[in-house]
Design an enzyme around this catalytic site. Structure first.
Site, mmCIF file in Angstrom:
data_model
loop_
_atom_site.group_PDB
_atom_site.id
_atom_site.type_symbol
_atom_site.label_atom_id
_atom_site.label_comp_id
_atom_site.label_asym_id
_atom_site.label_seq_id
_atom_site.Cartn_x
_atom_site.Cartn_y
_atom_site.Cartn_z
ATOM 1 C CG ASP A 1 -1.957 1.158 0.976
ATOM 2 O OD1 ASP A 1 -1.323 2.151 0.872
ATOM 3 O OD2 ASP A 1 -3.210 1.079 1.662
ATOM 4 C CG HIS A 2 0.765 4.745 -3.243
ATOM 5 N ND1 HIS A 2 -0.235 4.318 -3.145
ATOM 6 C CD2 HIS A 2 1.395 5.892 -2.948
ATOM 7 C CE1 HIS A 2 -0.929 5.307 -3.396
ATOM 8 N NE2 HIS A 2 -0.234 6.606 -2.963
ATOM 9 C CG HIS B 1 -4.270 4.557 -0.398
ATOM 10 N ND1 HIS B 1 -3.894 3.794 -0.079
ATOM 11 C CD2 HIS B 1 -5.024 4.717 -1.596
ATOM 12 C CE1 HIS B 1 -3.605 3.158 -1.442
ATOM 13 N NE2 HIS B 1 -4.144 3.814 -2.356
#
Ligand code: BG6
Length: 513
Positions: A198-199, A261
């Site tokens: 998950d960036h 996110h």
């Protein structure tokens, strides 16, 4: 394979340990993510001396590209996205690490052939049999690629080498599909080999939530329902769907941003202190929070969630089209581009403290922030003064594009009469630490190469995130929206999102430019 160049001295001070020797195999190497994020991140790691000397990248995709053309693309990507001139010495070594292999992910013959190719590259680059597979592909391929890798023996870890697979989002499109994908993967690989990325967790400001909370003695004692009135998490984007209309229209903002996110931001803000920074110790605490979020009943979905879709409008003095006018979006699309909701966390620390969340496209600014609003001080002392009311203190974690933390408090306005003004105490990252070249993927790739899973999602966490979102998906599907588009581009979303807080006597904190 090419003549190998010596790795030059690093150009930036190295902070941290060098990655293990390995080959990174990028499935989907001809795609946008590879060019925009992965390659620039690898170059930044090389500049910082954090890549092993024994390293190679094998890009795999369907397009017919030669090694030489692939390296030209890599060069252009580094030039475009690293924001610096490419350094000749470093480039010579770095470009020699890149190879391209043409293949169709659905073709079972690809994998045994790829195995031979990787074994050869492994010997040449002395990468000790360590392979990091990165699935930068459409999610339809995730299960199949890992299954085929396993069937060809490419997931086997023996003789001391490791095999890991990094899986991009979206991980499933609802709870059931996420569960199925987990089952599929865990049939052929061990959880310790699966790195669900998950960036948001690659962002320094997101990682700093833990440092801020647990490396300081003064905040944790007040970080609970006795002192905190509510929490707001806003992820506002100025962009529309940016040529991704086909994907986005199937997903919508809820799926695109919330189970991943936004759940990361909630869990880091709300979790208990872990007993160590060991990957499972941290993830256990995050998972507990995700499990403690009260799922919404059907009635609550109607009263506590809001969806919106942008119409045309003006952003940065430019007219922008409505969502329904974007390429690859049907003219009568009912997909949401904005979502807001109120969630409660059912545990002792947070009982009755609302967490208000919102995310949307085509908002007036790009701004991600977390507002912790504290309870108001008692007014009693100010009854006979010119002060009419007390403002609550707000602590704001600025995630992006501003990176920092600010604390809002009341101060006496100078003068003979007791009057109060609201002032801010500000910390800005850049002012203290300068700016480092970063895409946000550097830390995550490096962690993949040293085997640190702390910032990657475990199977149970992904499923817990979907469990929160699923009831909303179900109700929204059963009751299609009738008023879309319901907010103009360049505004803060539909009025119902403001009403969600106003009903509770609260207001969103909006940051303008
Ligand atoms: C992606 C979403 O995961 O995150 C995009 O698919 C969104 O729709 C993006 O724009 C936001 O990321 P960032 O880092 O720009 O906040």
């Amino acid at each position: 394979m090419a003549q190998l160049a010596e790795q030059p001295m690093t150009t930036l001070p190295r902070v941290g340990k060098q990655s293990d020797p390995c080959i990174m195999v990028i499935f989907g190497a001809a795609g946008d993510l590879t060019g925009r994020m992965l390659i620039p991140a690898l170059y930044n790691l090389a500049r910082a001396g954090l890549l092993s000397h024994e390293f190679a990248v094998v890009g795999v995709a369907r397009a017919q590209i030669s090694d030489e053309d692939f390296r030209k693309r890599v060069y252009d990507d580094v030039k475009t996205y690293c924001g610096e001139c490419v350094e000749d010495d470093l480039w010579r070594w770095f470009s020699g690490c890149f190879y391209y292999y043409t293949g169709d992910f659905n073709n079972k013959n690809l994998y045994p052939q790829l195995k031979e190719y990787l074994n050869k590259a492994d010997q040449e680059h002395r990468t000790q049999g360590n392979f990091l597979y990165y699935l930068a592909t459409s999610p339809n391929f995730f299960g199949e690629i890992v299954e085929q890798l396993a069937a060809s023996g490419l997931m086997e870890q023996n003789n001391g080498h490791w095999r890991r697979v990094v899986i991009e989002k979206p991980f499933g499109h609802d709870l059931e599909s996420a569960r199925k994908l987990n089952q599929h993967l865990l049939k052929v690989a061990d959880e310790t080999q699966i790195y669900r990325i998950d960036h948001y967790l690659g962002k320094e400001t997101v990682q700093n939530i833990l440092a801020f909370r647990f490396a300081n003695g003064i905040f944790e004692p007040v970080w609970n329902r006795r002192y905190i009135d509510h929490v707001q998490i806003s992820v506002a984007e100025m962009v529309g769907v940016e040529g991704r209309g086909g994907y986005f229209d199937q997903a919508g903002s809820l799926r695109d941003m919330v189970p991943n996110h936004i759940m990361q931001l909630i869990s880091l803000t709300a979790m208990e202190p872990p007993i160590s920074f060991d990957a499972n110790a941290v993830r256990d605490e995050q998972a507990k929070i995700l499990h403690a979020i009260q799922p919404l009943s059907d009635e609550e979905v109607l009263s506590r969630s809001v969806r919106g879709q942008y119409g045309e409008g003006v952003i940065d003095d430019k007219r922008v089209p409505a969502y329904r006018g974007e390429p690859d979006v049907p003219p009568d699309s009912r997909t949401e581009t904005f979502v807001a909701m109120k969630l409660l966390i059912d545990n002792w620390r947070w009982a009755d403290v609302p967490f208000y969340l919102r995310t949307g496209k085509r908002m007036p600014v790009r701004n991600t922030h977390i507002v912790i609003q504290f309870r108001r001080a008692p007014f009693v002392l100010f009854r006979d003064t010119a002060v009419e009311h007390l403002m609550p203190n707000q602590l704001v974690l600025h995630i992006q594009p501003e990176e920092g933390i600010s604390l809002q408090f009341a101060a006496k306005v100078p003068g003979p009469v007791m009057r109060l003004g609201t002032v801010d105490m500000n910390f800005e990252y850049q002012e203290y630490f300068g700016k480092q070249p970063s895409t946000g993927y550097e830390r995550l790739l490096h962690d993949g190469m040293i085997g640190d899973q702390t910032l990657f999602q475990r199977a149970d966490m992904v499923e817990a995130g979907w469990s929160v979102v699923n009831p909303i998906l179900d109700v929204w599907k059963a009751l299609p929206p009738r008023n879309f588009p319901n907010y103009a581009s360049g505004t803060w979303g539909p009025k119902e999102a403001d009403e969600l807080l106003e009903r509770d006597g609260r207001r969103w904190r909006n940051f303008e430019k």
